[in-house]
Structure formats: C-alpha cells, structure tokens
Scaffold this active site. Structure first.
Site, PDB file in Angstrom:
ATOM      1  N   GLN A  29       0.840  -1.210   0.000  1.00 60.24           N
ATOM      2  CA  GLN A  29       0.000   0.000   0.000  1.00 60.24           C
ATOM      3  C   GLN A  29       0.875   1.260   0.000  1.00 60.24           C
ATOM      4  O   GLN A  29       1.617   1.517   0.952  1.00 60.24           O
ATOM      5  CB  GLN A  29      -0.941   0.044   1.207  1.00 60.24           C
ATOM      6  CG  GLN A  29      -1.983   1.149   1.011  1.00 60.24           C
ATOM      7  CD  GLN A  29      -2.835   1.453   2.219  1.00 60.24           C
ATOM      8  OE1 GLN A  29      -2.310   1.652   3.306  1.00 60.24           O
ATOM      9  NE2 GLN A  29      -4.142   1.529   2.034  1.00 60.24           N
TER      10      GLN A  29
ATOM     11  N   GLY B   3      -9.827  -6.377   8.903  1.00 61.60           N
ATOM     12  CA  GLY B   3      -8.715  -5.702   9.545  1.00 61.60           C
ATOM     13  C   GLY B   3      -8.527  -6.191  10.972  1.00 61.60           C
ATOM     14  O   GLY B   3      -7.848  -7.190  11.235  1.00 61.60           O
ATOM     15  N   ARG B   4      -9.193  -5.493  11.916  1.00 62.35           N
ATOM     16  CA  ARG B   4      -9.025  -5.838  13.335  1.00 62.35           C
ATOM     17  C   ARG B   4      -9.368  -7.296  13.608  1.00 62.35           C
ATOM     18  O   ARG B   4      -8.815  -7.922  14.514  1.00 62.35           O
ATOM     19  CB  ARG B   4      -9.896  -4.906  14.190  1.00 62.35           C
ATOM     20  CG  ARG B   4      -9.352  -3.494  14.232  1.00 62.35           C
ATOM     21  CD  ARG B   4     -10.389  -2.507  14.706  1.00 62.35           C
ATOM     22  NE  ARG B   4     -11.473  -2.366  13.740  1.00 62.35           N
ATOM     23  CZ  ARG B   4     -12.455  -1.491  13.840  1.00 62.35           C
ATOM     24  NH1 ARG B   4     -12.515  -0.695  14.889  1.00 62.35           N
ATOM     25  NH2 ARG B   4     -13.398  -1.403  12.915  1.00 62.35           N
TER      26      ARG B   4
ATOM     27  N   TYR C 175      -5.298  11.357   3.900  1.00 58.13           N
ATOM     28  CA  TYR C 175      -3.888  11.571   3.545  1.00 58.13           C
ATOM     29  C   TYR C 175      -3.753  12.328   2.212  1.00 58.13           C
ATOM     30  O   TYR C 175      -4.738  12.787   1.655  1.00 58.13           O
ATOM     31  CB  TYR C 175      -3.145  10.234   3.577  1.00 58.13           C
ATOM     32  CG  TYR C 175      -3.167   9.634   4.970  1.00 58.13           C
ATOM     33  CD1 TYR C 175      -2.567  10.315   6.036  1.00 58.13           C
ATOM     34  CD2 TYR C 175      -3.838   8.456   5.251  1.00 58.13           C
ATOM     35  CE1 TYR C 175      -2.614   9.800   7.331  1.00 58.13           C
ATOM     36  CE2 TYR C 175      -3.890   7.942   6.550  1.00 58.13           C
ATOM     37  CZ  TYR C 175      -3.275   8.623   7.577  1.00 58.13           C
ATOM     38  OH  TYR C 175      -3.329   8.127   8.857  1.00 58.13           O
TER      39      TYR C 175
ATOM     40  N   ARG D 183      -7.600   2.930  -3.090  1.00 56.95           N
ATOM     41  CA  ARG D 183      -8.441   2.994  -1.880  1.00 56.95           C
ATOM     42  C   ARG D 183      -8.849   4.445  -1.627  1.00 56.95           C
ATOM     43  O   ARG D 183      -8.010   5.348  -1.681  1.00 56.95           O
ATOM     44  CB  ARG D 183      -7.648   2.460  -0.684  1.00 56.95           C
ATOM     45  CG  ARG D 183      -8.520   2.284   0.563  1.00 56.95           C
ATOM     46  CD  ARG D 183      -7.753   1.596   1.696  1.00 56.95           C
ATOM     47  NE  ARG D 183      -8.625   0.616   2.320  1.00 56.95           N
ATOM     48  CZ  ARG D 183      -8.756   0.448   3.633  1.00 56.95           C
ATOM     49  NH1 ARG D 183      -8.053   1.160   4.482  1.00 56.95           N
ATOM     50  NH2 ARG D 183      -9.580  -0.457   4.126  1.00 56.95           N
TER      51      ARG D 183
HETATM   52  C1  LIG Z   1      -4.329  -0.623  13.662  1.00 59.53           C
HETATM   53  C2  LIG Z   1      -4.926  -0.140  12.381  1.00 59.53           C
HETATM   54  C3  LIG Z   1      -4.095   0.408  11.413  1.00 59.53           C
HETATM   55  C4  LIG Z   1      -4.619   0.823  10.190  1.00 59.53           C
HETATM   56  N1  LIG Z   1      -3.760   1.260   9.209  1.00 59.53           N
HETATM   57  C5  LIG Z   1      -4.238   1.502   7.960  1.00 59.53           C
HETATM   58  C6  LIG Z   1      -3.344   1.729   6.881  1.00 59.53           C
HETATM   59  O1  LIG Z   1      -2.101   1.670   7.018  1.00 59.53           O
HETATM   60  N2  LIG Z   1      -3.884   1.997   5.680  1.00 59.53           N
HETATM   61  C7  LIG Z   1      -5.239   2.049   5.466  1.00 59.53           C
HETATM   62  O2  LIG Z   1      -5.679   2.306   4.347  1.00 59.53           O
HETATM   63  N3  LIG Z   1      -6.109   1.778   6.475  1.00 59.53           N
HETATM   64  C8  LIG Z   1      -5.639   1.483   7.683  1.00 59.53           C
HETATM   65  N4  LIG Z   1      -6.512   1.111   8.685  1.00 59.53           N
HETATM   66  C9  LIG Z   1      -7.953   0.935   8.377  1.00 59.53           C
HETATM   67  C10 LIG Z   1      -8.256  -0.553   8.056  1.00 59.53           C
HETATM   68  O3  LIG Z   1      -7.661  -0.934   6.823  1.00 59.53           O
HETATM   69  C11 LIG Z   1      -9.761  -0.845   7.980  1.00 59.53           C
HETATM   70  O4  LIG Z   1     -10.304  -0.093   6.931  1.00 59.53           O
HETATM   71  C12 LIG Z   1     -10.509  -0.528   9.272  1.00 59.53           C
HETATM   72  O5  LIG Z   1      -9.818  -1.032  10.395  1.00 59.53           O
HETATM   73  C13 LIG Z   1     -11.933  -1.090   9.247  1.00 59.53           C
HETATM   74  O6  LIG Z   1     -11.902  -2.490   9.075  1.00 59.53           O
HETATM   75  P1  LIG Z   1     -12.065  -3.538  10.321  1.00 59.53           P
HETATM   76  O7  LIG Z   1     -13.318  -3.171  11.032  1.00 59.53           O
HETATM   77  O8  LIG Z   1     -12.133  -4.861   9.650  1.00 59.53           O
HETATM   78  O9  LIG Z   1     -10.862  -3.362  11.192  1.00 59.53           O
HETATM   79  C14 LIG Z   1      -6.008   0.728   9.934  1.00 59.53           C
HETATM   80  C15 LIG Z   1      -6.835   0.201  10.929  1.00 59.53           C
HETATM   81  C16 LIG Z   1      -6.321  -0.254  12.114  1.00 59.53           C
HETATM   82  C17 LIG Z   1      -7.240  -0.874  13.123  1.00 59.53           C
END
Ligand SMILES: Cc1cc2nc3c(=O)[nH]c(=O)nc-3n(C[C@H](O)[C@H](O)[C@H](O)COP(=O)(O)O)c2cc1C
Length: 374
Positions: A104, A320-321, A176, A228
């Site tokens: 990414q 993600g989480r 960003y 994205r």
């Molecule tokens: C710890 C953490 C770090 C994240 N870092 C990024 C990232 O580097 N780039 C990005 O596009 N989204 C980032 N996100 C957003 C996740 O990609 C995702 O869209 C968001 O957590 C919702 O999905 P989930 O409910 O499955 O966690 C991050 C989320 C979390 C929790």
C-alpha cells in the site's frame, strides 16, 4: 467446511489476470514497528506471516513513498532502493501460502507529524491545516514538488515489482495526501492541480498514470493496481458522496483492478447527513460495480457478516481488526471451527497473537478501537 460459507472461498480473477484463491483480503494496517531507517523489522515478519496465510489477497500497512510524507513513527518505507531487500522478505512471507501480496503506497501530506519528516516541514495541496486542535499548517506544494511526488509513487511501484509484490494499492483514503488534493477543504489551488471536483482529481489521476507506465516498463507479468478512497469527509467544505460518485466513475474508467472503499463499517450510511442511511460501500458498488471490482471493509466480524456483505455483489471482503484478534479467522471458517474464532483480546494475548510491541501499545491506549478485555 460448512458449505454455507462456500462463496467466501470461491476464487476471483482480477482484470489484470491475477487470481485470488478466495474472496477474503487482509486490510492494510499500520503497526508502527519498522526500523528507524524505514526498513522492515524482524518483528513485523512473523506478525504478517500469521495473518496472510488464509486470505486471497494480503495488503501491507501503508508504506511511505517519500520521507517528507512519513505519516507515523515506525512506518516502513519504499523511498529508495535500500528498502528493496526488506520488502522482498515481506513479499515472500505474504505470498508464502498462495496469497497475492500488495504493497500500500502512501504519503501523509498535512497529516504527517512534523517531527517525523526530515526538515520538520509538512506539505499539502494548500496551506490549510486539518481541523483538529493544534494541527500544524502545511506548506503548499510547488509544481516541482508535485511532479517529484508523482514520480515517487512510480519509483515506489518499480521497487514493489523488484521486491516481488503482486501489486500496489494507492492509498487515496483516510485524509492523507491524495485525499487532500481531492478535497475542497484542503485544496484551494487555482493552477492545474485544483479547481472544481473534476480538476481536484488531477493529482490522483496523474499518480495512477505514472504507476501504470511504471508497470508497463518494469513488470514482466500481470501486476495489480488498486485504489483505496474514503467516500466522504465530515468537514464543510469537504468531500461529499456526490463528489465521490463522480470520482468513482472516473476511476472506474482507468482500468484499475479494484476500488477499495475505506469505511469503518461496511453498512454505515452518511457521516454528513444522519438521515441518509444507505451504505456508502453499496452506493459506490451500485454506481460502478459493473465496471470495476469493489472491495468492501469495515466491522465485518463474523463469517455470517462476511457472507451477507459478499452477497451484496461486491467482489471481495477485507478484514482488519478481525485478523489482528484472530490470525486464523479464515482457516477456522474453512475448517468449521467457528466457535473458536477469537472476538476479544485479553491483555495476556500479545505473545500468542504475535503482535509487535508498538501496535500492542496503541491497541491498549486508544479507547474502543480494539475489543480489549482484561
Ligand atoms: C491498527 C490499524 C491500522 C490501520 N492502518 C491503515 C493503513 O495503514 N492503511 C489504510 O488504508 N487503512 C488502515 N486502517 C484501516 C483498516 O484498513 C480498515 O479499513 C478498518 O480497520 C476497518 O476495518 P475492520 O473493522 O475490519 O478493522 C487501519 C486500521 C487499524 C485498526
């Protein structure tokens, strides 16, 4: 496997020809744990190894394409060729079990902490700070700096190819730099990089063109390019859903492999209009899903949630989480071990879950972000 979930495990062919072994994606997640020089650390590799095995596509955390766009402490980097060796190790780990490895590409713009950039300066489309207490004022990027940054995204793509990644995801989301150029909040330029909603697309579109040209020059095999973006901004002025539908239509004509709609909840409606409950992901899907694959994401915690989201017609579902809490989420669905899918994280779980220290500290510090229990 319980056949009910079979559709989650059907393969998917992207427009470039690469095939994902299933419909599940590791969402990009920053972990604040790379070496101070931006190289991939030994702590990150086992963390990724655990989480990439079951998914069809594994997207890395945001990696900075230029030092002046460093968005977080402990962020890893692709800004020069010295980064390629570590990135090669990462690509190999992500691909180890047949997943597609995607890097990414990111620039923080005005969201970068000034103490993270080489000269303490941060940059954006215009000299307008983010709307938060004490936010620093960025410098407006010059024409030369804009061209240099577009080139940096191209160079980063060349390095991703050399490191063995299967693709790149352009990080145009989550406030960003690319989003800052598209947003009327942060872009008040009157040159060719600003203006009405169409003119504000110029910077992200130039980056896509640069990346496509780089792929054509350097990649001997099919290579994924995804984009994205966040469908709305809360600020006024700010990106409206109508703006994003126009942007999505333009992106859909760029022959990308996918659009990844960044939301915290797949089903959530508008953040600008509380009365508009239509899922933002589905709004985008309904507009352009017939032209370009869509990845949906956000609070898809259970296999039933994932199934319901996939049944809307989107091509892939990102977790993600969920994959931080349960690295074997995908394998457990496949092996019908649903009851053992971990949905909360105990303070004792760090070692077993192989979570790098800095990510672990964030998880324990930011309230309500992760399902932490004592
Ligand atoms: C710890 C953490 C770090 C994240 N870092 C990024 C990232 O580097 N780039 C990005 O596009 N989204 C980032 N996100 C957003 C996740 O990609 C995702 O869209 C968001 O957590 C919702 O999905 P989930 O409910 O499955 O966690 C991050 C989320 C979390 C929790």
């Amino acid at each position: 496997m319980n056949m009910k979930y079979q559709s989650l495990f059907e393969s998917f062919k992207f427009p470039c020809g690469l095939e994902s072994k299933n419909r599940l994606v590791l969402a990009p997640m920053t972990h604040w744990s790379s070496n101070p020089d931006g190289t991939v650390s030994e702590e990150e590799l086992p963390y990724y190894q655990q989480r990439a095995q079951g998914v069809g596509v594994a997207i890395s955390a945001a990696v900075m394409v230029a030092l002046d766009g460093k968005g977080f402490s402990g962020q890893f980097s692709v800004h020069n060729d010295d980064m390629i060796a570590g990135l090669t190790k990462l690509a190999n780990i992500l691909k180890n079990n047949g997943s597609l490895a995607v890097l990414q590409l990111h620039h923080g713009g005005r969201m970068s902490p000034p103490d993270a950039t080489p000269d303490g300066k941060i940059y954006s489309a215009s000299a307008i700070p983010a709307e938060r207490e004490g936010a620093p004022i960025p410098e407006e990027m010059t024409e030369a700096h804009i061209l240099q940054t577009i080139q940096a995204f191209g160079d980063a793509t060349r390095r991703a190819i050399q490191a063995g990644f299967d693709g790149v995801e352009i990080h145009g989301a989550n406030t960003y730099l690319l989003q800052q150029f598209f947003s009327p909040h942060s872009n008040c330029r009157t040159d060719r990089w600003g203006g009405d909603v169409h003119q504000r697309m110029a910077f992200p579109l130039a980056i896509i063109d640069q990346i496509k040209q780089t792929v054509a020059t350097y990649s001997k095999k099919p290579f994924l390019i995804g984009y994205r973006f966040s469908p709305e901004e809360i600020e006024t002025p700010g990106i409206t859903f109508e703006d994003s539908l126009l942007f999505a239509e333009t992106l859909a004509n760029k022959e990308l492999d996918y659009l990844h709609v960044s939301t915290n909840d797949f089903w959530s409606g508008s953040m600008r209009d509380q009365n508009d409950k239509t899922s933002r992901v589905l709004g985008i899907y309904n507009k352009v899903g017939h032209k370009v694959p869509i990845i949906g994401v956000g609070s898809i915690r259970t296999p039933d949630n994932a199934l319901k989201a996939l049944e809307t017609g989107v091509s892939l579902i990102a977790l993600g989480r969920e994959l931080i809490a349960e690295p074997k989420w995908v394998e457990k669905v496949q092996n019908n071990q649903l009851n053992s899918i971990r949905t909360t994280i105990s303070k004792k779980d760090q070692v077993e879950l192989i979570i790098p220290n800095n990510l672990w500290n964030m998880m324990n510090t930011v309230p309500y972000w992760f399902p932490m229990v004592d």
